[in-house]
Design an enzyme around this catalytic site. Structure first.
Site, PDB file in Angstrom:
ATOM      1  N   ASP A   1       0.812  -1.208   0.000  1.00  0.00           N
ATOM      2  CA  ASP A   1       0.000   0.000   0.000  1.00  0.00           C
ATOM      3  C   ASP A   1       0.851   1.266   0.000  1.00  0.00           C
ATOM      4  O   ASP A   1       0.363   2.346  -0.306  1.00  0.00           O
ATOM      5  CB  ASP A   1      -0.912   0.005   1.233  1.00  0.00           C
ATOM      6  CG  ASP A   1      -2.376   0.091   0.856  1.00  0.00           C
ATOM      7  OD1 ASP A   1      -2.687  -0.044  -0.339  1.00  0.00           O
ATOM      8  OD2 ASP A   1      -3.216   0.304   1.754  1.00  0.00           O
TER       9      ASP A   1
ATOM     10  N   HIS B   1      -9.716   9.093   0.116  1.00  0.00           N
ATOM     11  CA  HIS B   1     -10.141   7.735   0.461  1.00  0.00           C
ATOM     12  C   HIS B   1     -10.674   7.778   1.888  1.00  0.00           C
ATOM     13  O   HIS B   1      -9.920   7.995   2.837  1.00  0.00           O
ATOM     14  CB  HIS B   1      -8.967   6.758   0.359  1.00  0.00           C
ATOM     15  CG  HIS B   1      -9.311   5.361   0.770  1.00  0.00           C
ATOM     16  ND1 HIS B   1      -9.520   4.346  -0.150  1.00  0.00           N
ATOM     17  CD2 HIS B   1      -9.493   4.804   1.991  1.00  0.00           C
ATOM     18  CE1 HIS B   1      -9.821   3.230   0.505  1.00  0.00           C
ATOM     19  NE2 HIS B   1      -9.803   3.496   1.803  1.00  0.00           N
ATOM     20  N   LEU B   2     -11.979   7.576   2.032  1.00  0.00           N
ATOM     21  CA  LEU B   2     -12.631   7.760   3.322  1.00  0.00           C
ATOM     22  C   LEU B   2     -13.341   6.482   3.760  1.00  0.00           C
ATOM     23  O   LEU B   2     -14.328   6.063   3.156  1.00  0.00           O
ATOM     24  CB  LEU B   2     -13.655   8.898   3.240  1.00  0.00           C
ATOM     25  CG  LEU B   2     -13.152  10.217   2.633  1.00  0.00           C
ATOM     26  CD1 LEU B   2     -14.291  11.201   2.487  1.00  0.00           C
ATOM     27  CD2 LEU B   2     -12.017  10.789   3.460  1.00  0.00           C
ATOM     28  N   GLY B   3     -12.810   5.855   4.795  1.00  0.00           N
ATOM     29  CA  GLY B   3     -13.447   4.688   5.389  1.00  0.00           C
ATOM     30  C   GLY B   3     -13.204   4.746   6.885  1.00  0.00           C
ATOM     31  O   GLY B   3     -13.220   5.816   7.472  1.00  0.00           O
ATOM     32  N   ASN B   4     -12.988   3.599   7.528  1.00  0.00           N
ATOM     33  CA  ASN B   4     -12.588   3.650   8.935  1.00  0.00           C
ATOM     34  C   ASN B   4     -11.187   4.247   9.039  1.00  0.00           C
ATOM     35  O   ASN B   4     -10.862   4.968   9.974  1.00  0.00           O
ATOM     36  CB  ASN B   4     -12.621   2.259   9.560  1.00  0.00           C
ATOM     37  CG  ASN B   4     -12.536   2.320  11.070  1.00  0.00           C
ATOM     38  OD1 ASN B   4     -13.240   3.088  11.707  1.00  0.00           O
ATOM     39  ND2 ASN B   4     -11.663   1.516  11.660  1.00  0.00           N
ATOM     40  N   GLY B   5     -10.345   3.967   8.031  1.00  0.00           N
ATOM     41  CA  GLY B   5      -9.090   4.675   7.831  1.00  0.00           C
ATOM     42  C   GLY B   5      -9.277   5.656   6.691  1.00  0.00           C
ATOM     43  O   GLY B   5     -10.001   5.363   5.735  1.00  0.00           O
TER      44      GLY B   5
ATOM     45  N   ASP C   1     -18.760   4.459  13.322  1.00  0.00           N
ATOM     46  CA  ASP C   1     -19.490   4.175  12.085  1.00  0.00           C
ATOM     47  C   ASP C   1     -20.213   5.438  11.619  1.00  0.00           C
ATOM     48  O   ASP C   1     -21.114   5.928  12.309  1.00  0.00           O
ATOM     49  CB  ASP C   1     -20.491   3.042  12.321  1.00  0.00           C
ATOM     50  CG  ASP C   1     -21.110   2.532  11.035  1.00  0.00           C
ATOM     51  OD1 ASP C   1     -21.400   3.346  10.128  1.00  0.00           O
ATOM     52  OD2 ASP C   1     -21.316   1.310  10.919  1.00  0.00           O
TER      53      ASP C   1
ATOM     54  N   ASN D   1     -20.470   6.632  -0.270  1.00  0.00           N
ATOM     55  CA  ASN D   1     -21.845   6.422   0.196  1.00  0.00           C
ATOM     56  C   ASN D   1     -22.433   7.528   1.051  1.00  0.00           C
ATOM     57  O   ASN D   1     -23.570   7.390   1.508  1.00  0.00           O
ATOM     58  CB  ASN D   1     -21.919   5.110   0.982  1.00  0.00           C
ATOM     59  CG  ASN D   1     -21.696   3.892   0.112  1.00  0.00           C
ATOM     60  OD1 ASN D   1     -22.515   3.584  -0.758  1.00  0.00           O
ATOM     61  ND2 ASN D   1     -20.580   3.209   0.316  1.00  0.00           N
TER      62      ASN D   1
ATOM     63  N   GLU E   1      -9.438  -2.215  -4.938  1.00  0.00           N
ATOM     64  CA  GLU E   1      -8.041  -2.525  -4.652  1.00  0.00           C
ATOM     65  C   GLU E   1      -7.657  -3.924  -5.125  1.00  0.00           C
ATOM     66  O   GLU E   1      -6.526  -4.159  -5.560  1.00  0.00           O
ATOM     67  CB  GLU E   1      -7.784  -2.363  -3.149  1.00  0.00           C
ATOM     68  CG  GLU E   1      -7.834  -0.901  -2.712  1.00  0.00           C
ATOM     69  CD  GLU E   1      -8.141  -0.711  -1.244  1.00  0.00           C
ATOM     70  OE1 GLU E   1      -7.299  -0.174  -0.520  1.00  0.00           O
ATOM     71  OE2 GLU E   1      -9.251  -1.107  -0.823  1.00  0.00           O
TER      72      GLU E   1
END
Length: 264
Positions: free
Chosen positions: A14, A74-78, A149, A201, A251
């Site tokens: 990564d 890039h937006l998620g939990n990280g 969340d 989302n 990915e």
């Protein structure tokens, strides 16, 4: 390797996409021997995702990836941002570890570097405890006192939960600040990309973030923004304004493409 000695094994890191960062972007302002002898520098993460979505964004926009410049979120939990010029990473928000940069699900992101010393001296916390809190109890979870969340936080915000409201405000403002900082690495701005679970989302997060970036001539089309969820890709900017795209990441596909290129 014992059972299949002739089978090629490929590792896709990564961090590899960010090896094109110039020295002024990856070096920390610390004594040179820490870099030379111990590798203390900025490495960046989410490179596989940033690489994939920048290529897809160029395809969607009808531009050449070799002649275009993008801001990617890039937006998620990280979470991380990236400045991509002609298909190469020029700066990114994560550093030596994934803790640097944006506020995330449970990670604090950027803090005063002396916070460790402050917590140790005033609360008697150990280095291990400070590291645990900053990585696992901070970010959206710490700010809201509720959850890491984003879906739960958006729902709680609608019901008037002050912690959830604050967490979302901090998240979007910090994201916008990071994107503005990443623009220093771009010769031009061909578009802003949103990806990752939240980026793909959450129309709310996209609109609140873009609202902080008016100086970049960014403006969102409400109907297009609402439509781009659950894997639907496409432009969400108002006509005549700088391009904004929602691009679902893949990915696994990028890893497969990198593997095929190496084997060939």
């Amino acid at each position: 390797m014992t059972v299949y000695p002739q089978l090629p094994q490929v590792a896709v890191f990564d961090t590899s996409f960010h090896q094109s960062l110039p020295e002024h972007a990856y070096r920390y302002a610390v004594p040179e021997h820490l870099y030379r002898d111990h590798g203390v520098r900025r490495y960046g993460f989410h490179g596989t995702s940033h690489r994939y979505v920048s290529h897809r964004a160029a395809e969607i926009a009808g531009l050449s990836i070799g002649d275009s410049s993008w801001l990617s979120a890039h937006l998620g939990n990280g979470c991380s941002t990236c400045a991509i010029v002609d298909g190469q990473s020029r700066d990114t928000s994560m550093g030596l570890t994934p803790l640097e940069g944006l506020a995330m699900g449970t990670r604090s992101g950027d803090i005063d570097p002396n916070l460790h010393s402050h917590l140790a001296s005033t609360l008697g916390w150990s280095l291990e405890e400070i590291t645990r809190v900053l990585n696992s109890e901070s970010g959206l979870k710490g700010l809201s006192g509720l959850s890491n969340d984003m879906r739960a936080l958006e729902q709680a915000r609608e019901q008037g939960h002050p912690g959830a409201t604050l967490a979302i405000e901090v998240f979007c403002y910090r994201l916008a600040k990071s994107l503005a900082a990443m623009s220093c690495a771009l010769p031009q701005l061909d578009g802003l990309i949103f990806t990752g679970g939240i980026g793909e989302n959450s129309p709310l997060i996209r609109s609140k973030t873009v609202a902080h970036l008016k100086l970049f001539d960014l403006a969102i089309d409400k109907e297009a923004n609402a439509r781009c969820i659950r894997g639907i890709a496409g432009p969400i900017h108002k006509y005549g304004h700088t391009r904004i795209l929602v691009v679902p990441t893949n990915e696994e596909r990028q890893i497969a493409l990198d593997t095929l290129a190496l084997l060939n």
